[in-house]
Design a protein around this motif. Structure first.
Motif, mmCIF file in Angstrom:
data_model
loop_
_atom_site.group_PDB
_atom_site.id
_atom_site.type_symbol
_atom_site.label_atom_id
_atom_site.label_comp_id
_atom_site.label_asym_id
_atom_site.label_seq_id
_atom_site.Cartn_x
_atom_site.Cartn_y
_atom_site.Cartn_z
ATOM 1 N N GLU A 44 0.840 -1.204 0.000
ATOM 2 C CA GLU A 44 0.000 0.000 0.000
ATOM 3 C C GLU A 44 0.874 1.252 0.000
ATOM 4 O OE1 GLU A 44 -3.067 2.798 0.380
ATOM 5 O OE2 GLU A 44 -3.322 0.649 0.030
ATOM 6 N N HIS A 82 -3.690 -0.745 -2.196
ATOM 7 C CA HIS A 82 -4.055 -2.128 -1.861
ATOM 8 C C HIS A 82 -5.574 -2.202 -1.759
ATOM 9 C CE1 HIS A 82 -3.933 -5.668 1.192
ATOM 10 N NE2 HIS A 82 -3.958 -6.123 -0.037
ATOM 11 N N SER A 110 -12.333 -1.414 0.322
ATOM 12 C CA SER A 110 -11.387 -1.175 -0.763
ATOM 13 C C SER A 110 -12.000 -0.279 -1.829
ATOM 14 C CB SER A 110 -10.948 -2.502 -1.386
ATOM 15 O OG SER A 110 -10.167 -3.255 -0.481
#
Length: 302
Positions: free
Chosen positions: A126, A141, A187
């Motif tokens: 990330e 990520h 996400s």
């Protein structure tokens, strides 16, 4: 910073591969290349990847990166073949090690199969940054579909893999080993935090009812306003309930077993056995629940 993007659609797997390049330096990255696989004959071919390679030669580009957004379950990856022909470093998300451990056990891979991501040249965390020519790239990520899913943000273009599809088709499934619907929602919120005008490039399009041509480019704003599974009006618990209910009805992708055991090896086939032949395994009664077989071209990852 607006890179040039050229797409390549593979009809057999409904997969979109990309070449993204810096027009000033002519340096490029290849994202999610496909290795053709005839499952009935168990034969590989390179027709899809050769189209990408021919384009790069024609445009006189220099390949710096060959990237996968995640361990694909619906096609074999052509990472090593493209690297052999064009050069560049092979990269994927650092959580590939989690996927390798899970599926290394499922396929009973031997001790020769390293489960630390060492088959790849670069493992992205990330926030990692890299460059394509003079274009700055950042890694986000975005797990949920798989633990190792990443989004590559290169200039104003984001390559989201299977995390999102076109707004009229929704989002990826989250029931593969290591997947999680709540993680997927969070996400997607990371992607939604990008500027509305950010271009999003998806990895698949399965032609939802009412649309007769394939599409794979959208924007953050379009997704936030109109994604049928997750938009600004849909909360986390509502999404998780929908996703888990929907996933319970989906059969496994047609190529999941050959794809994953190759893709966890960075696109390399397993080593040949003592007779010189390479074998792919079919673990029985391991994945999913008994289902009515999906259509051959059906949405295995949706």
């Amino acid at each position: 910073m607006q890179p040039e993007v050229r797409s390549f659609f593979d009809q057999n797997t409904n997969t979109v591969s990309y070449v993204i390049f810096d027009p000033s330096t002519r340096r490029c990255a290849v994202i999610d290349p496909v290795l053709d696989f005839d499952v009935a004959a168990a034969r590989t071919a390179t027709k899809s990847a050769d189209k990408i390679i021919a384009y790069i030669h024609e445009e006189e580009l220099c390949c710096e990166w060959v990237l996968d957004t995640h361990v694909h379950a619906d096609h074999l990856s052509a990472l090593p073949y493209v690297q052999q022909k064009l050069g560049g470093k092979i990269g994927i998300g650092a959580k590939i090690a989690v996927t390798q451990k899970v599926f290394g056990k499922i396929f009973n891979a031997g001790t020769e199969f390293e489960r630390d991501g060492s088959q790849f040249d670069r493992l992205f965390e990330e926030g990692d940054r890299f460059s394509v020519g003079d274009l700055e790239a950042r890694v986000i990520h975005t797990p949920g579909h798989t633990p190792a899913c990443v989004t590559y943000l290169i200039g104003d273009a984001a390559f989201v893999g299977d995390t999102l599809f076109m707004p009229d088709y929704g989002t990826a499934r989250a029931d593969f080993p290591g997947g999680d619907a709540r993680t997927l929602y969070r996400s997607i919120r990371k992607i939604f935090a990008l500027p509305d005008e950010t271009r999003l490039f998806v990895c698949h399009d399965y032609l939802p009812e009412g649309r007769d041509e394939h599409r794979w480019e959208t924007t953050v704003g379009d997704q936030k306003r109109g994604n049928v599974h997750v938009n600004e009006q849909i909360g986390e618990n509502e999404f998780v309930a929908m996703r888990e209910e929907r996933d319970a009805t989906l059969g496994m992708p047609r190529l999941i077993l050959p794809s994953i055991q190759v893709n966890i090896r960075a696109g390399h086939l397993p080593p040949p056995e003592d007779n010189g032949t390479v074998y792919l395994k079919l673990p029985v009664n391991i994945l999913g629940e008994p289902q009515t077989p999906p259509e051959e071209t059906g949405p295995g990852t949706q």
